[in-house]
Write an enzyme that holds these catalytic residues in place. Structure first.
Site, PDB file in Angstrom:
ATOM      1  N   ASP A 110       0.835  -1.203   0.000  1.00 35.96           N
ATOM      2  CA  ASP A 110       0.000   0.000   0.000  1.00 35.96           C
ATOM      3  C   ASP A 110       0.872   1.257   0.000  1.00 35.96           C
ATOM      4  O   ASP A 110       1.855   1.351   0.741  1.00 35.96           O
ATOM      5  CB  ASP A 110      -0.894   0.002   1.241  1.00 35.96           C
ATOM      6  N   HIS A 145      -0.678   4.769  -0.294  1.00 36.07           N
ATOM      7  CA  HIS A 145      -1.456   5.791   0.420  1.00 36.07           C
ATOM      8  C   HIS A 145      -0.919   7.208   0.272  1.00 36.07           C
ATOM      9  O   HIS A 145      -0.565   7.875   1.252  1.00 36.07           O
ATOM     10  CB  HIS A 145      -1.573   5.424   1.894  1.00 36.07           C
ATOM     11  N   ASP A 193      -4.494   0.481  -2.886  1.00 37.91           N
ATOM     12  CA  ASP A 193      -4.455   1.540  -1.877  1.00 37.91           C
ATOM     13  C   ASP A 193      -3.400   2.595  -2.197  1.00 37.91           C
ATOM     14  O   ASP A 193      -2.545   2.926  -1.370  1.00 37.91           O
ATOM     15  CB  ASP A 193      -4.239   0.963  -0.477  1.00 37.91           C
ATOM     16  N   HIS A 225      -6.001  -7.627  -2.686  1.00 36.89           N
ATOM     17  CA  HIS A 225      -5.701  -6.639  -1.656  1.00 36.89           C
ATOM     18  C   HIS A 225      -5.980  -7.161  -0.249  1.00 36.89           C
ATOM     19  O   HIS A 225      -5.133  -7.046   0.640  1.00 36.89           O
ATOM     20  CB  HIS A 225      -6.495  -5.360  -1.900  1.00 36.89           C
ATOM     21  N   ASN A 253      -9.177  -1.497  -1.099  1.00 33.26           N
ATOM     22  CA  ASN A 253     -10.449  -1.026  -0.556  1.00 33.26           C
ATOM     23  C   ASN A 253     -10.581   0.488  -0.657  1.00 33.26           C
ATOM     24  O   ASN A 253     -11.699   1.016  -0.787  1.00 33.26           O
ATOM     25  CB  ASN A 253     -10.607  -1.480   0.901  1.00 33.26           C
ATOM     26  N   HIS A 254      -9.480   1.213  -0.639  1.00 34.12           N
ATOM     27  CA  HIS A 254      -9.576   2.675  -0.704  1.00 34.12           C
ATOM     28  C   HIS A 254      -9.889   3.164  -2.111  1.00 34.12           C
ATOM     29  O   HIS A 254     -10.537   4.214  -2.268  1.00 34.12           O
ATOM     30  CB  HIS A 254      -8.301   3.306  -0.149  1.00 34.12           C
ATOM     31  N   HIS A 281      -7.838 -24.182   1.327  1.00 32.36           N
ATOM     32  CA  HIS A 281      -8.957 -24.549   0.456  1.00 32.36           C
ATOM     33  C   HIS A 281      -9.025 -23.626  -0.762  1.00 32.36           C
ATOM     34  O   HIS A 281      -9.233 -24.090  -1.892  1.00 32.36           O
ATOM     35  CB  HIS A 281     -10.266 -24.493   1.237  1.00 32.36           C
TER      36      HIS A 281
END
Length: 401
Positions: A74, A76, A110, A245, A145-146, A307
């Protein structure tokens, strides 16, 4: 010949204006593509619900294993730290030019929020993509997510410097549109503020314009979101490494990795409604998940990870950002989960830059600028990591596959 010149002049002018705006915003010279309008919707006031367009070309989801693969966490909004991380891996020189030759780079998402250089990083990565391609290299940028939050209009983590940067962008972008409007032969540019409210409840009046500028740039079908973020993958498999992410759950793999990349791209391009798909929202979504990123390796859900990897052909490990690792890049679940967010941005914990390097499909190591490795040596050994500690230069942490 004169007719051809006259016919092409509007497009040449449009390209010049866009390049001028780019330079004014980023300080970088980025010649425009043959399509002067990055917005895929030719109707300036149309809605994707009433005037749908065909999906954009597919994004690559799977890549063969390169000789050298670099994973960057990330960023930022911290351009300086971003460049430091790239220099650690000898991907750029002192003049910020690509020196990575045929390397493949994955930036895990991000770029946005928490800092004031968000646009500058987006432009810089675009410049490097072009330079890398000429040398046979590849730069893959991803949605975190950002990025999703900002396209959704969620600005909880935006800084004042971030608002100011987008306000400056909007000023130059509108100047460019005004210049294009003076040219016969060019379609009238779309108003980037069309449909955006003039006021916002609970927001200081002096911030109204800056917030409108950020919405205009980053909403679905916005000039910045379409140009930069729609080119991002949300999940990608490079060789035997899966990049995402936050993390993948079985339901995400069952839904389809290629399908996810296409749907997210179409949403950002304004073809799938206003709000992000459900698999991008909530703590169990691909960009918010922390099941495999807990600071204590024993608290990670290794059975679910195993899995998931078993359902992706050839996958040996999942590489994730999102959750800051204060001890630096590390592995969990027998190094099947590699966590690469070191909080390097000044808007996070101002961590020292580190990047993950993978040679072929088996040799993994961490390149770091952190000279204080003594305390981490024992922790790394307990986690199954062997350390290479050169006397000079960046520390190299070798992760045994």
């Amino acid at each position: 010949m004169e007719e051809e010149i006259c016919r092409d002049l509007p497009l040449v002018l449009s390209s010049f204006v866009d390049t001028f705006v780019d330079f004014s915003v980023s300080g970088l010279f980025l010649p425009q593509s043959s399509n002067p309008n990055p917005n895929p919707n030719p109707n300036p006031n149309s809605s994707s619900d009433t005037d749908p367009l065909p999906s954009s070309p597919k994004l690559a989801t799977r890549y063969p294993a390169p000789d050298r693969l670099i994973a960057v966490g990330d960023l930022h909004g911290d351009l300086q730290k971003s460049k430091e991380a790239l220099r650690l891996a000898a991907l750029i020189d002192a003049s910020d030019r690509w020196t990575g030759r045929t390397a493949t780079v994955v930036q895990i998402g991000d770029v946005l929020d928490r800092g004031g250089d968000e646009l500058k990083i987006l432009y810089f990565l675009e410049k490097l993509k072009r330079e890398a391609e000429k040398s046979g290299g590849t730069i893959i940028t991803m949605n975190g997510n950002h990025e999703i939050m900002n396209v959704d209009g969620d600005f909880r983590f935006v800084t004042q410097a971030g608002l100011d940067e987008f306000r400056v962008w909007a000023d130059w972008f509108c100047i460019g549109n005004a210049m294009k409007s003076l040219c016969d032969g060019l379609e009238k540019p779309k108003d980037p503020f069309f449909g955006i409210p003039l006021k916002f409840l609970g927001v200081k009046e002096e911030l109204y314009h800056s917030i409108r500028c950020r919405i205009a740039a980053l909403r679905p079908e916005g000039p910045i979101s379409v140009r930069f973020l729609s080119q991002n993958q949300t999940v990608v498999v490079v060789g035997d490494s899966v990049f995402v992410h936050g993390g993948l759950l079985p339901k995400h793999v069952f839904y389809g990795l290629e399908r996810i990349n296409e749907e997210v791209r179409d949403w950002i391009n304004g073809l799938k409604g206003r709000f992000s798909p459900g698999y991008l929202r909530g703590k169990h979504s691909m960009v918010w998940l922390r099941k495999f990123s807990h600071e204590l390796a024993q608290n990670c859900d290794c059975s679910t990870l195993e899995h998931v990897l078993a359902t992706i052909p050839g996958a040996k490990r999942m590489i994730m950002g999102h959750t800051i690792q204060e001890t630096g890049i590390n592995g969990a679940c027998g190094n099947r989960a590699i966590r690469i967010d070191v909080g390097m941005s000044k808007g996070c914990i101002n961590g020292l830059p580190e990047v993950l390097e993978i040679i072929g499909n088996s040799e993994l190591r961490v390149l770091t600028s952190n000279p204080s490795y003594r305390d981490r040596l024992e922790a790394d050994r307990k986690g199954g990591l062997g350390l290479l500690l050169p006397e000079h230069g960046p520390r190299q942490v070798e992760v045994k596959a």
